[in-house]
Design an enzyme around this catalytic site. Structure first.
Site: not given
Length: 497
Positions: A198, A318, A412
């Site tokens: 990320s 995600e 995610h």
């Protein structure tokens, strides 16, 4: 190409001491792995050093205990309901700029090194998150280093009277510490892989484009983060909104005089309500003309860091980390979807392709799939295409195992527990449940170990056939050009796909 190093059986010294450039540190043996926590790589960024570039730590005399995680940068927990899914420990103190080392043995030599840069939207996270325990990497012959860096306005606020990208400068200082000290922990300073997820991956993409970072790492892993940076005038908006809320000028000098808790509260209020996919006020890396001379995506497309081996990828769903707990997958209307498509500039034909490939999907699910690809899969594929034939290898993966927890799917951050082979950790269980497939963690963790050691995670380099290693939903499998009909609908690919 050398083989992956075998696990090392350590000799358990009674006192585990290692000398660094700034003094000796004492670690501890845990599960046959030597662990050193909270080692300062830079001086505490408080007082006169606040909002400055990082400076070397003061040397110390005698032995410094490195037995507990060091202080974490000022931050607030994730807002509900994400706080239940993403634990974010806090450790009090001012020495935020610290790191941790897991090694098979300091007596070893020439081991590959993996430096982990955590995510958290440049607002959250730290190296003390339980999921980032480096035991499995050290068990398999890799020295794991995890890093803290300044967050939020401390690290990424944009001021006229302070250097930009201070959190990125912190990461650069940590990598410099690794170069100068990791041999004392059994690692090879010429065999460093920097890895992040990320915001950590976005940071690494910026470091790839930063001339000052050249030579500090040989390989890089970008998990669920693509090159992204803003011009200063755009990035400054969040800083200005925080200063306005506090009633002070948007300068480092003025904000340094504000009570730290009041500053943190204002930061939380200004950045609340957004997400990496839906937008909102946030902190971003800045094209500052100094550390980062140009946009990192443009730099990588033009051949920056072409000698660095890259492993890049994303998760199939995600968006579900933000959309599902908030109810957006079910709440978004068709009208809301149309407005979002206009905002993102999604061509109608592209939207039709995504809709046809997902019969029965809600408007929220369609928006999530489109936003995920726009922000992650499209730029990562563009970087891979630009690097075909480069000296450094390029490989792509996709993580697709769907979590049963709350219907999060392949969301995610879900892959982190698999990469660290840490599915039994409470924060991994929070996202993946108690029955996540260990064989998938074995495969993914082994691939990351192989990449750090040899540059080859176990599947072909990127070429015109577009090979992608899929980790789940079933057994790992190589797929060529997955969902290329969708990828071809985006502007950068229309002429070539």
């Amino acid at each position: 190409m050398s083989a992956v190093p075998p696990p090392i059986s350590p000799v358990h010294e009674e006192s585990l001491l290692v000398g660094t450039a700034h003094g000796q540190v004492r670690g501890t043996w845990e599960r046959d792995v030597a662990v050193f926590r909270g080692i300062p790589y830079a001086a505490a960024p408080v007082g006169a050093r606040r909002f400055r570039a990082p400076e070397p730590p003061e040397p110390w005399e005698g032995v410094r205990d490195a037995l507990a995680f060091g202080p974490t940068a000022p931050k607030r927990p994730y807002s509900p309901p994400l706080d239940r899914l993403l634990p974010d420990p806090e450790v009090d103190g001012d020495d935020w700029l610290n790191l941790n080392v897991w090694t098979p043995s300091p007596a070893a030599a020439g081991l590959p090194v993996l430096v982990w840069i955590h995510g958290g939207s440049l607002l959250h996270g730290s190296s003390s998150v339980p999921l980032y325990d480096g035991t499995a990497f050290a068990r398999d012959g890799v020295v794991l280093v995890s890093v803290n860096y300044r967050l939020g306005i401390e690290g990424f606020g944009v001021f006229p009277d302070a250097p930009a990208n201070r959190g990125l400068l912190d990461q650069l200082a940590a990598l410099t510490w690794v170069r100068d000290n990791i041999a004392a922990f059994g690692g090879d300073p010429d065999l460093v892989t920097v890895c992040g997820e990320s915001a950590g991956a976005i940071s690494i993409a910026a470091l790839l484009a930063a001339p000052r970072a050249a030579g500090l790492f040989r390989r890089a892993v970008l998990q669920s983060g693509a090159p992204n940076a803003l011009p200063p005038d755009t990035a400054r908006r969040t800083t200005e909104l925080i200063a306005k809320r506090l009633g002070v000028p948007a300068t480092a000098a003025a904000l340094a005089a504000v009570d730290p808790e009041a500053l943190l509260a204002a930061q939380t209020e200004v950045t609340a309500g957004g997400s990496p996919l839906t937008g909102g006020n946030s902190f971003q890396i800045v094209v500052d003309g100094d550390l980062l001379p140009r946009d990192p995506l443009a730099a990588l497309l033009d051949g920056a860091a072409s000698e660095v081996d890259l492993l890049m990828g994303s998760n199939s769903e995600e968006y579900r980390l933000w959309f599902v707990p908030s109810g957006l997958t079910e709440r978004l209307s068709r009208t809301g979807l149309r407005l979002a498509l206009l905002k993102f500039g999604v061509p109608r034909a592209t939207a039709r392709t995504y809709r046809a490939n997902r019969p029965g999907a809600t408007p929220g699910e369609l928006l999530g799939a489109l936003a995920t690809d726009l922000l992650l899969r499209v730029p990562l594929n563009r970087v891979a295409d630009a690097r075909v034939g480069a000296p450094g290898s390029t490989r792509l993966y996709e993580f697709g195992w769907p979590s049963p927890v709350l219907g999060l799917g392949a969301c995610h951050a879900l892959e982190i527990g698999f990469v660290f082979d840490a599915l039994d950790r409470p924060d991994a269980v929070a996202l993946a449940g108690r029955d996540a497939p260990q064989e998938l963690a074995d495969a993914m963790h082994t691939a990351w170990v192989r990449f750090a050691a040899t540059g080859d995670p176990g599947w072909p380099v990127w070429d015109a056939s577009r090979p992608v290693m899929g980790f789940g939903p079933g057994a790992p499998a190589l797929v060529h050009a997955p969902r290329d009909d969708e990828l071809g609908g985006w502007a950068p690919y229309r002429k070539t796909h």
